[in-house]
Design an enzyme around this catalytic site. Structure first.
Site, PDB file in Angstrom:
ATOM      1  N   SER B 190      23.471 -14.297  29.450  1.00 25.01           N
ATOM      2  CA  SER B 190      22.043 -14.559  29.307  1.00 25.01           C
ATOM      3  C   SER B 190      21.303 -13.530  28.463  1.00 25.01           C
ATOM      4  O   SER B 190      20.279 -13.845  27.878  1.00 25.01           O
ATOM      5  CB  SER B 190      21.393 -14.653  30.685  1.00 25.01           C
ATOM      6  OG  SER B 190      21.602 -13.468  31.419  1.00 25.01           O
ATOM      7  N   HIS B 218      23.247 -21.129  31.317  1.00 30.80           N
ATOM      8  CA  HIS B 218      22.715 -21.088  29.942  1.00 30.80           C
ATOM      9  C   HIS B 218      23.600 -21.883  28.983  1.00 30.80           C
ATOM     10  O   HIS B 218      23.673 -21.566  27.796  1.00 30.80           O
ATOM     11  CB  HIS B 218      22.581 -19.636  29.469  1.00 30.80           C
ATOM     12  CG  HIS B 218      21.447 -18.903  30.119  1.00 30.80           C
ATOM     13  ND1 HIS B 218      20.141 -19.002  29.681  1.00 30.80           N
ATOM     14  CD2 HIS B 218      21.418 -18.085  31.190  1.00 30.80           C
ATOM     15  CE1 HIS B 218      19.355 -18.256  30.448  1.00 30.80           C
ATOM     16  NE2 HIS B 218      20.109 -17.683  31.374  1.00 30.80           N
ATOM     17  N   LYS B 249      16.954 -25.053  33.861  1.00 32.38           N
ATOM     18  CA  LYS B 249      16.866 -24.635  32.449  1.00 32.38           C
ATOM     19  C   LYS B 249      16.907 -25.875  31.558  1.00 32.38           C
ATOM     20  O   LYS B 249      15.917 -26.601  31.507  1.00 32.38           O
ATOM     21  CB  LYS B 249      17.978 -23.617  32.150  1.00 32.38           C
ATOM     22  CG  LYS B 249      17.780 -22.315  32.923  1.00 32.38           C
ATOM     23  CD  LYS B 249      18.781 -21.254  32.537  1.00 32.38           C
ATOM     24  CE  LYS B 249      18.385 -19.886  33.074  1.00 32.38           C
ATOM     25  NZ  LYS B 249      18.422 -19.790  34.549  1.00 32.38           N
TER      26      LYS B 249
END
Lengths: 83, 415
Positions: B190, B218, B249
Site C-alpha cells: 500500500s 489494493h 476500496k
C-alpha cells in the site's frame, strides 16, 4: 569492538537492513526503538544467538529492551553463557 | 468521579506529545460524494473548496456509481437497514451467501466469508487457522492489520526482507521443524505500490511445503488482465490458500471485507474467527451494492483498462516533470520527498492549487522515506491528470526538487 559484538553487528546488518539502506549501525544504535528491528523480526535474532553461542534465552528475557542495542545483546549473551 | 482532573491532564499530555511530534492527524470534511472532483472543508469551518482527489482508494471510480447506488437503494428497500445480529444467530440473509459466492467466483477460490472489514478479516484469520505448532513468515512491509492479526495468533512469527525471495527461502528452510508454514504478503504494497512476486512465492511454497496468504485490498478489481488481482497478474490463480480483500476500496468503497480461499480454512474462520463471531453482520445495503459492483466488473474490463491507461499516463507525466517516483505498474504512485516537513509543505501547496493529496511520513513509512502517495482512479479523465501534473510541476519548481534524485533531495532538505 570485540569479536562477539562484531558478529552480532554483522548479523543485524545482513538480516535487517535492505540493500539500499545506507544507515550506519554501531554498538549503541537503538535497534528496536529506532525502527530497525521490529518485534516479529526479533525472533530470528534470538534464534541466531542461541545457535551461535549454544545458549537458551527464555522468552521472558528476550525483551525489546534487552535486544535494543548490540551492547545490550552482547551483555545478554554473556549472562546466559555464564549461567 | 472516575475521570479525575489528573486523569484528564494525563491524556491531555499524551495528545500534546502527539502534536509536538508532528504526528497529529486531522480529518478533512468532504461535502460531496466520493469522486474525481470533490468539495473539501479544510480547515474546519473554512468555505468549501473544489479539488481533484488524487488520494482515494476509489480505483475503479465505483464509489458513487449510479448503478451501485441504485442497487444499494433497492437492497435497502428489499432487505432493510440493519439485521441487529451477528451472522450465526440471525444475521445471514440470502444476499450474504450470494455475495460470498460471487466473490469466490471472482477471486477464483473455493469459498468466501464476509467480515465487517478487511482489517477484521486480517485480525481474525491467523488465530483461526494456525496453532502454536505453526509459523507465520511475513514480508516486512505487510499492512498494519496483518501485523495486528499476527499478534493475536499463537503461532511463531518470522519475517523476510521486502520481496526478497532468497531470504524467504532461507526462512522456509529454517522453519521446517514447524507443523505448518504460512507465507504472508500483501498483493500490492500500500505504501510503495509494488506487486508481490506471487509466482515465485507460490513456487517456494510448493518446494518447502508452505501455504500462501495474500491481502489483495489494493489489487482486487483492477490488477491482472481481468482485474481478479495479483494472483491473476502473476499466473497463480487457484494456488493461493488464503486471500483477504476489502469492499472498501475498488469494490464500491463502502465497507466490509472477506477471507476467501481453501474451503477448510474458510470454514475454520466461520467457526473460530473472533471478529466474524462477535461483530455485526455486513449491512444489507452494502451487500446489495457490492453484488452490483461484482456484476459490473465481471462483465467488462473497461474500468480497469481505463485505470491502467491513467496510471501509465500519470507515471510518465511525473517522470517527465522530473519528480522522483517509486517505479511500478500499480495505480499507487508515491512521489518521493524523503523529508517529512517537505512532504507536508508540498501537499499543502498542492491543495492550494486544487489538488488533494496527503504527505506520508514516519511512522506510516520508514524514517527518511517521506512521500506523497498519489492514487489513480478510473473516474479521472485526462483533464484531471493534466491539471494534477501542472500543479506538481509548479509546486515542484517552487521547492527546487525537479530533476533531483534521492541523494540530492536529502542533501537539500535532510531526511
Amino acid at each position: 569492538m570485540d569479536e562477539r559484538k562484531q558478529a552480532i553487528l554483522d548479523y543485524v546488518v545482513s538480516e535487517y537492513l535492505e540493500e539500499d539502506d545506507d544507515r550506519t549501525i554501531g554498538e549503541d544504535t537503538p535497534l528496536i526503538t529506532g525502527g530497525i528491528v521490529d518485534s516479529f523480526s526479533m525472533v530470528s535474532l534470538k534464534r541466531f544467538l542461541e545457535k551461535k553461542y549454544g545458549i537458551q534465552i527464555p522468552d521472558a528475557d528476550a525483551s525489546p529492551e534487552a535486544f535494543d542495542t548490540v551492547n545490550r545483546i552482547a551483555a545478554l549473551v554473556e549472562r546466559f553463557k555464564k549461567s | 468521579m472516575a475521570f479525575a482532573t489528573r486523569t484528564r491532564e494525563s491524556y491531555q499530555q499524551e495528545l500534546s506529545a502527539i502534536r509536538e511530534a508532528g504526528l497529529f492527524k486531522e480529518e478533512r470534511f468532504i461535502r460531496s460524494p466520493q469522486g474525481a472532483d470533490i468539495e473539501v472543508e479544510f480547515p474546519a469551518g473554512a468555505p468549501g473548496k473544489k479539488v481533484i482527489n488524487l488520494c482515494a482508494n476509489n480505483y475503479l471510480g465505483l464509489s458513487s456509481h449510479p448503478e451501485v447506488v441504485e442497487a444499494a437503494r433497492r437492497g435497502l428497500d428489499a432487505r432493510g437497514y440493519g439485521l441487529s445480529s451477528v451472522r450465526f444467530i440471525c444475521g445471514t440473509q440470502d444476499i450474504h451467501r450470494q455475495l460470498e459466492g460471487k466473490l469466490t467466483e471472482f477471486l477464483g477460490t473455493e469459498d468466501t466469508l464476509l467480515f465487517p472489514s478487511c482489517m477484521d478479516a486480517n485480525a481474525g484469520v491467523f488465530e483461526a487457522v494456525l496453532t502454536d505448532r505453526d509459523v507465520m513468515i511475513a514480508d516486512r512491509l505487510v499492512h498494519a492489520s496483518i501485523v495486528d492479526g499476527m499478534r493475536l495468533c499463537k503461532a511463531a512469527t518470522d519475517t523476510y526482507k521486502h520481496s526478497d525471495m532468497k531470504h524467504l527461502e532461507q526462512k522456509l528452510q529454517e522453519h521446517q521443524d514447524k507443523q505448518r508454514r504460512l507465507i504472508i504478503t500483501d498483493g500490492v504494497f500500500s505504501m510503495d505500490g509494488d506487486l508481490a512476486r506471487l509466482d515465485e512465492i507460490v513456487a517456494l511454497a510448493e518446494k518447502h511445503d508452505a501455504m500462501v496468504f495474500v491481502d489483495e485490498s489494493h489489487a482486487s478489481g483492477f490488477i491482472g488482465k481481468t482485474g481478479r488481482g495479483t494472483h491473476e497478474h502473476c499466473g497463480v490463480m487457484g494456488k493461493i490458500d488464503i486471500v483477504t480483500t476489502t469492499l472498501g476500496k475498488a469494490l464500491g468503497g463502502a465497507s466490509g471485507g472477506c477471507v476467501s480461499g481453501r474451503r477448510e480454512l474458510v470454514e475454520l474462520c466461520r467457526q473460530r474467527a473472533r471478529p466474524y463471531l462477535f461483530s455485526n453482520t455486513v449491512a444489507p445495503v452494502i451487500v446489495s451494492g457490492a453484488i452490483k459492483v461484482l456484476e459490473l466488473i465481471s462483465g467488462t474490463t473497461e474500468r480497469r483498462d481505463k485505470l491502467e491507461w491513467n496510471t501509465k499516463y500519470w507515471r510518465e507525466g511525473l517522470l517527465k516533470i522530473g519528480l522522483d517516483i517509486k517505479a511500478g505498474d500499480s495505480p499507487i504512485v508515491p512521489v518521493m520527498l524523503y523529508n517529512a516537513k517537505l512532504a507536508q509543505d508540498v501537499a499543502r501547496d498542492l491543495y492550494a492549487e486544487g489538488i488533494y493529496v496527503v504527505g506520508f511520513f514516519f511512522p506510516v513509512v520508514a524514517k527518511g522515506q517521506a512521500r506523497i502517495r498519489t492514487q489513480l482512479s478510473a473516474a479521472h479523465d485526462q483533464s484531471h491528470l493534466d491539471r494534477g501534473l501542472a500543479a506538481f510541476a509548479k509546486v515542484g519548481a517552487k521547492y527546487g526538487i525537479l530533476g533531483l534524485g534521492k541523494n540530492e533531495i536529502i542533501e537539500k532538505y535532510g531526511a
